[in-house]
Design a protein around this motif. Structure first.
Motif, PDB file in Angstrom:
ATOM      1  N   ARG A  42     -96.242  12.368  90.346  1.00  0.00           N
ATOM      2  CA  ARG A  42     -95.071  12.486  89.477  1.00  0.00           C
ATOM      3  C   ARG A  42     -94.945  11.228  88.627  1.00  0.00           C
ATOM      4  O   ARG A  42     -95.239  10.123  89.069  1.00  0.00           O
ATOM      5  CB  ARG A  42     -93.827  12.648  90.345  1.00  0.00           C
ATOM      6  CG  ARG A  42     -92.559  12.845  89.582  1.00  0.00           C
ATOM      7  CD  ARG A  42     -91.417  13.107  90.541  1.00  0.00           C
ATOM      8  NE  ARG A  42     -90.211  13.353  89.806  1.00  0.00           N
ATOM      9  CZ  ARG A  42     -89.015  12.931  90.160  1.00  0.00           C
ATOM     10  NH1 ARG A  42     -88.869  12.280  91.297  1.00  0.00           N
ATOM     11  NH2 ARG A  42     -87.981  13.190  89.423  1.00  0.00           N
ATOM     12  N   ALA A  43     -94.507  11.406  87.395  1.00  0.00           N
ATOM     13  CA  ALA A  43     -94.231  10.285  86.498  1.00  0.00           C
ATOM     14  C   ALA A  43     -92.871  10.527  85.858  1.00  0.00           C
ATOM     15  O   ALA A  43     -92.572  11.633  85.425  1.00  0.00           O
ATOM     16  CB  ALA A  43     -95.302  10.165  85.426  1.00  0.00           C
ATOM     17  N   VAL A  44     -92.044   9.488  85.814  1.00  0.00           N
ATOM     18  CA  VAL A  44     -90.714   9.562  85.209  1.00  0.00           C
ATOM     19  C   VAL A  44     -90.598   8.401  84.228  1.00  0.00           C
ATOM     20  O   VAL A  44     -90.786   7.244  84.594  1.00  0.00           O
ATOM     21  CB  VAL A  44     -89.596   9.469  86.274  1.00  0.00           C
ATOM     22  CG1 VAL A  44     -88.226   9.514  85.620  1.00  0.00           C
ATOM     23  CG2 VAL A  44     -89.738  10.570  87.309  1.00  0.00           C
ATOM     24  N   CYS A  45     -90.276   8.702  82.969  1.00  0.00           N
ATOM     25  CA  CYS A  45     -90.163   7.678  81.944  1.00  0.00           C
ATOM     26  C   CYS A  45     -88.804   7.004  81.989  1.00  0.00           C
ATOM     27  O   CYS A  45     -87.785   7.645  82.275  1.00  0.00           O
ATOM     28  CB  CYS A  45     -90.390   8.289  80.564  1.00  0.00           C
ATOM     29  SG  CYS A  45     -90.435   7.045  79.242  1.00  0.00           S
ATOM     30  N   THR A  46     -88.800   5.722  81.663  1.00  0.00           N
ATOM     31  CA  THR A  46     -87.553   4.960  81.631  1.00  0.00           C
ATOM     32  C   THR A  46     -86.658   5.362  80.458  1.00  0.00           C
ATOM     33  O   THR A  46     -85.499   4.958  80.407  1.00  0.00           O
ATOM     34  CB  THR A  46     -87.839   3.445  81.559  1.00  0.00           C
ATOM     35  OG1 THR A  46     -88.686   3.185  80.428  1.00  0.00           O
ATOM     36  CG2 THR A  46     -88.505   2.953  82.827  1.00  0.00           C
ATOM     37  N   CYS A  47     -87.174   6.182  79.533  1.00  0.00           N
ATOM     38  CA  CYS A  47     -86.330   6.649  78.421  1.00  0.00           C
ATOM     39  C   CYS A  47     -85.274   7.626  78.926  1.00  0.00           C
ATOM     40  O   CYS A  47     -84.273   7.864  78.260  1.00  0.00           O
ATOM     41  CB  CYS A  47     -87.164   7.292  77.317  1.00  0.00           C
ATOM     42  SG  CYS A  47     -87.875   8.903  77.720  1.00  0.00           S
ATOM     43  N   GLY A  48     -85.509   8.230  80.091  1.00  0.00           N
ATOM     44  CA  GLY A  48     -84.531   9.118  80.692  1.00  0.00           C
ATOM     45  C   GLY A  48     -84.605  10.564  80.231  1.00  0.00           C
ATOM     46  O   GLY A  48     -83.855  11.401  80.701  1.00  0.00           O
ATOM     47  N   THR A  49     -85.525  10.880  79.317  1.00  0.00           N
ATOM     48  CA  THR A  49     -85.603  12.248  78.809  1.00  0.00           C
ATOM     49  C   THR A  49     -86.887  12.959  79.195  1.00  0.00           C
ATOM     50  O   THR A  49     -87.084  14.115  78.830  1.00  0.00           O
ATOM     51  CB  THR A  49     -85.495  12.273  77.269  1.00  0.00           C
ATOM     52  OG1 THR A  49     -86.598  11.552  76.724  1.00  0.00           O
ATOM     53  CG2 THR A  49     -84.182  11.679  76.811  1.00  0.00           C
ATOM     54  N   TRP A  50     -87.771  12.290  79.923  1.00  0.00           N
ATOM     55  CA  TRP A  50     -89.058  12.889  80.238  1.00  0.00           C
ATOM     56  C   TRP A  50     -89.458  12.625  81.686  1.00  0.00           C
ATOM     57  O   TRP A  50     -89.296  11.514  82.195  1.00  0.00           O
ATOM     58  CB  TRP A  50     -90.133  12.331  79.317  1.00  0.00           C
ATOM     59  CG  TRP A  50     -91.496  12.927  79.523  1.00  0.00           C
ATOM     60  CD1 TRP A  50     -91.998  14.026  78.915  1.00  0.00           C
ATOM     61  CD2 TRP A  50     -92.514  12.462  80.404  1.00  0.00           C
ATOM     62  NE1 TRP A  50     -93.270  14.274  79.360  1.00  0.00           N
ATOM     63  CE2 TRP A  50     -93.613  13.314  80.273  1.00  0.00           C
ATOM     64  CE3 TRP A  50     -92.611  11.398  81.286  1.00  0.00           C
ATOM     65  CZ2 TRP A  50     -94.783  13.159  80.990  1.00  0.00           C
ATOM     66  CZ3 TRP A  50     -93.777  11.235  82.012  1.00  0.00           C
ATOM     67  CH2 TRP A  50     -94.856  12.116  81.856  1.00  0.00           C
ATOM     68  N   GLN A  51     -89.972  13.669  82.326  1.00  0.00           N
ATOM     69  CA  GLN A  51     -90.610  13.523  83.634  1.00  0.00           C
ATOM     70  C   GLN A  51     -91.639  14.626  83.774  1.00  0.00           C
ATOM     71  O   GLN A  51     -91.544  15.677  83.129  1.00  0.00           O
ATOM     72  CB  GLN A  51     -89.600  13.553  84.770  1.00  0.00           C
ATOM     73  CG  GLN A  51     -88.869  14.843  84.968  1.00  0.00           C
ATOM     74  CD  GLN A  51     -87.947  14.751  86.173  1.00  0.00           C
ATOM     75  OE1 GLN A  51     -88.182  14.000  87.107  1.00  0.00           O
ATOM     76  NE2 GLN A  51     -86.881  15.528  86.137  1.00  0.00           N
ATOM     77  N   PHE A  52     -92.653  14.382  84.591  1.00  0.00           N
ATOM     78  CA  PHE A  52     -93.718  15.360  84.763  1.00  0.00           C
ATOM     79  C   PHE A  52     -94.190  15.315  86.201  1.00  0.00           C
ATOM     80  O   PHE A  52     -94.363  14.230  86.778  1.00  0.00           O
ATOM     81  CB  PHE A  52     -94.876  15.048  83.818  1.00  0.00           C
ATOM     82  CG  PHE A  52     -95.878  16.148  83.710  1.00  0.00           C
ATOM     83  CD1 PHE A  52     -95.689  17.199  82.832  1.00  0.00           C
ATOM     84  CD2 PHE A  52     -97.017  16.140  84.488  1.00  0.00           C
ATOM     85  CE1 PHE A  52     -96.615  18.219  82.732  1.00  0.00           C
ATOM     86  CE2 PHE A  52     -97.943  17.155  84.400  1.00  0.00           C
ATOM     87  CZ  PHE A  52     -97.742  18.198  83.516  1.00  0.00           C
ATOM     88  N   LYS A  53     -94.400  16.481  86.783  1.00  0.00           N
ATOM     89  CA  LYS A  53     -94.847  16.593  88.163  1.00  0.00           C
ATOM     90  C   LYS A  53     -95.954  17.632  88.213  1.00  0.00           C
ATOM     91  O   LYS A  53     -95.851  18.697  87.597  1.00  0.00           O
ATOM     92  CB  LYS A  53     -93.670  17.029  89.038  1.00  0.00           C
ATOM     93  CG  LYS A  53     -94.000  17.299  90.473  1.00  0.00           C
ATOM     94  CD  LYS A  53     -92.740  17.760  91.203  1.00  0.00           C
ATOM     95  CE  LYS A  53     -93.071  18.390  92.518  1.00  0.00           C
ATOM     96  NZ  LYS A  53     -91.877  18.916  93.192  1.00  0.00           N
ATOM     97  N   GLY A  54     -97.036  17.322  88.929  1.00  0.00           N
ATOM     98  CA  GLY A  54     -98.130  18.271  89.030  1.00  0.00           C
ATOM     99  C   GLY A  54     -99.042  17.954  90.193  1.00  0.00           C
ATOM    100  O   GLY A  54     -99.029  16.845  90.726  1.00  0.00           O
ATOM    101  N   PRO A  55     -99.856  18.922  90.605  1.00  0.00           N
ATOM    102  CA  PRO A  55    -100.747  18.710  91.748  1.00  0.00           C
ATOM    103  C   PRO A  55    -101.934  17.805  91.422  1.00  0.00           C
ATOM    104  O   PRO A  55    -102.492  17.172  92.304  1.00  0.00           O
ATOM    105  CB  PRO A  55    -101.221  20.119  92.109  1.00  0.00           C
ATOM    106  CG  PRO A  55    -101.098  20.890  90.844  1.00  0.00           C
ATOM    107  CD  PRO A  55     -99.935  20.281  90.104  1.00  0.00           C
ATOM    108  N   GLY A  56    -102.330  17.731  90.166  1.00  0.00           N
ATOM    109  CA  GLY A  56    -103.478  16.914  89.768  1.00  0.00           C
ATOM    110  C   GLY A  56    -103.061  15.561  89.244  1.00  0.00           C
ATOM    111  O   GLY A  56    -102.381  15.455  88.227  1.00  0.00           O
ATOM    112  N   LYS A  57    -103.461  14.497  89.917  1.00  0.00           N
ATOM    113  CA  LYS A  57    -103.108  13.138  89.508  1.00  0.00           C
ATOM    114  C   LYS A  57    -103.627  12.828  88.099  1.00  0.00           C
ATOM    115  O   LYS A  57    -102.930  12.218  87.291  1.00  0.00           O
ATOM    116  CB  LYS A  57    -103.687  12.144  90.511  1.00  0.00           C
ATOM    117  CG  LYS A  57    -103.413  10.705  90.202  1.00  0.00           C
ATOM    118  CD  LYS A  57    -104.045   9.812  91.251  1.00  0.00           C
ATOM    119  CE  LYS A  57    -103.868   8.354  90.930  1.00  0.00           C
ATOM    120  NZ  LYS A  57    -104.530   7.502  91.919  1.00  0.00           N
TER     121      LYS A  57
END
Length: 91
Positions: A42-57
């Protein structure tokens, strides 16, 4: 302008954080004896409007990089500045 970050984190099936010292194969199978395996990244941006989660790193990391480039500052003047530098307006 502040620099945005989107740190990549790995997680176990129970949604607990998988520490960075837990090494895995490319498919997510654990190489650390106490690790049940990476289930998702999972990656979450500090901008507060974007995040992404997935099984593949790898795919999460690619999406993270793509998003972070959207925060790059725009060059003032755009094509006019380039035209002046390249002198494309000559007769």
């Amino acid at each position: 302008m502040a620099t945005h970050r989107a740190p990549l984190t790995n997680h176990h099936a129970d949604h607990s954080l998988c520490p960075p010292d837990h090494k895995h194969t490319s498919s997510g199978k654990p190489l650390h004896p106490d690790c049940p395996g990476r289930t998702y990244s999972r990656a979450v941006c500090t901008c507060g409007t974007w995040q992404f989660k997935g099984p593949g790193k790898g795919y999460v990391n690619e999406s993270r990089r793509r998003h972070l480039t959207s925060h790059a500052p725009l060059t003032p003047g755009g094509p006019a500045v380039l035209r002046a530098l390249l002198r494309l307006d000559l007769p």
